[in-house]
Design a protein around this motif. Structure first.
Motif, PDB file in Angstrom:
ATOM      1  N   THR A 136      38.829  96.077  26.475  1.00 53.98           N
ATOM      2  CA  THR A 136      39.528  96.058  27.765  1.00 53.98           C
ATOM      3  C   THR A 136      39.867  94.642  28.223  1.00 53.98           C
ATOM      4  N   LEU A 137      39.274  93.643  27.577  1.00 53.14           N
ATOM      5  CA  LEU A 137      39.408  92.230  27.943  1.00 53.14           C
ATOM      6  C   LEU A 137      38.828  91.912  29.319  1.00 53.14           C
ATOM      7  N   MET A 138      38.021  92.819  29.856  1.00 51.69           N
ATOM      8  CA  MET A 138      37.340  92.552  31.119  1.00 51.69           C
ATOM      9  C   MET A 138      36.138  91.671  30.830  1.00 51.69           C
ATOM     10  N   GLN A 139      35.867  90.748  31.745  1.00 51.07           N
ATOM     11  CA  GLN A 139      34.704  89.876  31.567  1.00 51.07           C
ATOM     12  C   GLN A 139      33.648  90.157  32.624  1.00 51.07           C
ATOM     13  N   TYR A 140      32.408  89.801  32.270  1.00 55.63           N
ATOM     14  CA  TYR A 140      31.243  90.056  33.104  1.00 55.63           C
ATOM     15  C   TYR A 140      30.380  88.801  33.101  1.00 55.63           C
ATOM     16  N   PRO A 141      29.903  88.340  34.260  1.00 55.16           N
ATOM     17  CA  PRO A 141      29.107  87.107  34.321  1.00 55.16           C
ATOM     18  C   PRO A 141      27.702  87.302  33.747  1.00 55.16           C
ATOM     19  N   LEU A 142      27.256  86.303  32.956  1.00 56.37           N
ATOM     20  CA  LEU A 142      25.925  86.344  32.351  1.00 56.37           C
ATOM     21  C   LEU A 142      24.928  85.424  33.038  1.00 56.37           C
ATOM     22  N   ASN A 143      25.404  84.462  33.830  1.00 59.26           N
ATOM     23  CA  ASN A 143      24.467  83.549  34.502  1.00 59.26           C
ATOM     24  C   ASN A 143      24.921  83.285  35.939  1.00 59.26           C
ATOM     25  N   LYS A 144      24.090  82.560  36.679  1.00 59.05           N
ATOM     26  CA  LYS A 144      24.367  82.270  38.097  1.00 59.05           C
ATOM     27  C   LYS A 144      25.650  81.462  38.273  1.00 59.05           C
ATOM     28  N   VAL A 145      25.898  80.514  37.360  1.00 59.18           N
ATOM     29  CA  VAL A 145      27.115  79.697  37.453  1.00 59.18           C
ATOM     30  C   VAL A 145      28.349  80.597  37.396  1.00 59.18           C
ATOM     31  N   ALA A 146      28.343  81.537  36.464  1.00 62.73           N
ATOM     32  CA  ALA A 146      29.470  82.458  36.331  1.00 62.73           C
ATOM     33  C   ALA A 146      29.604  83.342  37.575  1.00 62.73           C
ATOM     34  N   GLU A 147      28.474  83.823  38.091  1.00 64.06           N
ATOM     35  CA  GLU A 147      28.500  84.653  39.297  1.00 64.06           C
ATOM     36  C   GLU A 147      29.087  83.878  40.471  1.00 64.06           C
ATOM     37  N   GLU A 148      28.712  82.615  40.599  1.00 67.43           N
ATOM     38  CA  GLU A 148      29.238  81.781  41.688  1.00 67.43           C
ATOM     39  C   GLU A 148      30.740  81.561  41.536  1.00 67.43           C
ATOM     40  N   GLN A 149      31.204  81.363  40.308  1.00 67.06           N
ATOM     41  CA  GLN A 149      32.647  81.193  40.084  1.00 67.06           C
ATOM     42  C   GLN A 149      33.404  82.460  40.469  1.00 67.06           C
ATOM     43  N   VAL A 150      32.826  83.609  40.189  1.00 74.66           N
ATOM     44  CA  VAL A 150      33.455  84.880  40.565  1.00 74.66           C
ATOM     45  C   VAL A 150      33.497  85.008  42.088  1.00 74.66           C
ATOM     46  N   LYS A 151      32.379  84.704  42.748  1.00 78.13           N
ATOM     47  CA  LYS A 151      32.330  84.781  44.219  1.00 78.13           C
ATOM     48  C   LYS A 151      33.325  83.829  44.865  1.00 78.13           C
ATOM     49  N   ALA A 152      33.525  82.662  44.251  1.00 69.10           N
ATOM     50  CA  ALA A 152      34.447  81.665  44.794  1.00 69.10           C
ATOM     51  C   ALA A 152      35.903  81.968  44.450  1.00 69.10           C
ATOM     52  N   GLY A 153      36.141  83.027  43.680  1.00 69.41           N
ATOM     53  CA  GLY A 153      37.502  83.387  43.314  1.00 69.41           C
ATOM     54  C   GLY A 153      38.067  82.559  42.172  1.00 69.41           C
ATOM     55  N   GLN A 154      37.223  81.797  41.480  1.00 70.55           N
ATOM     56  CA  GLN A 154      37.688  80.980  40.358  1.00 70.55           C
ATOM     57  C   GLN A 154      37.838  81.794  39.073  1.00 70.55           C
ATOM     58  N   GLN A 155      37.122  82.898  38.994  1.00 68.51           N
ATOM     59  CA  GLN A 155      37.192  83.794  37.847  1.00 68.51           C
ATOM     60  C   GLN A 155      37.267  85.225  38.367  1.00 68.51           C
ATOM     61  N   ARG A 156      37.851  86.087  37.558  1.00 71.95           N
ATOM     62  CA  ARG A 156      37.867  87.516  37.872  1.00 71.95           C
ATOM     63  C   ARG A 156      36.926  88.199  36.904  1.00 71.95           C
ATOM     64  N   ALA A 157      36.029  89.012  37.429  1.00 81.56           N
ATOM     65  CA  ALA A 157      35.056  89.697  36.580  1.00 81.56           C
ATOM     66  C   ALA A 157      34.495  90.917  37.304  1.00 81.56           C
ATOM     67  N   GLN A 158      33.928  91.798  36.522  1.00 83.78           N
ATOM     68  CA  GLN A 158      33.229  92.974  37.029  1.00 83.78           C
ATOM     69  C   GLN A 158      31.728  92.684  36.984  1.00 83.78           C
ATOM     70  N   PRO A 159      30.930  93.399  37.762  1.00 83.43           N
ATOM     71  CA  PRO A 159      29.476  93.215  37.697  1.00 83.43           C
ATOM     72  C   PRO A 159      28.948  93.545  36.299  1.00 83.43           C
TER      73      PRO A 159
END
Length: 113
Positions: free
Chosen positions: A59-82
């Motif tokens: 599907t090419l969907m990405q999912y965060p594996l660490n806190k840095v990635a989660e923060e980037q998603v929250k800040a709108g820098q990356q798009r990802a699903q939980p």
């Protein structure tokens, strides 16, 4: 003709952006009982700032594996699903998901390569 040239230019730009990320495909066969995902194969990524993601190849969907990635998603820098969306239940611990620690370790190595 212009649309073809524009399309090629966009593909080259997108390919260059992907090349900047460090990637590795991992499979259920490699990890056996430690496998944590609902897919048979996923891609681990190290992105800017050591943000670690797992990518569902179909599907090419990405999912965060660490806190840095989660923060980037929250800040709108990356798009990802939980991440929990693609995690398997842990058969040995009812009510819990499988550990992603082996995958975090493998993805972290990508950042230093």
């Amino acid at each position: 003709m212009r649309s073809v040239i524009l399309g090629i230019a966009l593909m080259v730009t997108a390919t260059g952006a992907l090349a900047a990320d460090r990637l590795v495909n991992v499979t259920k066969l490699e990890y056996g009982k430690q496998w944590a995902f609902t897919r048979e194969e996923v891609t681990l990524q190290c992105r800017k700032g050591e943000a670690l993601f797992v990518l569902n190849n179909s599907t090419l969907m990405q999912y965060p594996l660490n806190k840095v990635a989660e923060e980037q998603v929250k800040a709108g820098q990356q798009r990802a699903q939980p991440l929990k969306v693609i995690l398997l239940d842990d058969a040995n611990n009812p009510g819990q998901k499988m550990s992603v620690q082996p995958f975090v370790e493998r993805a972290t190595k990508l950042c230093s390569d």
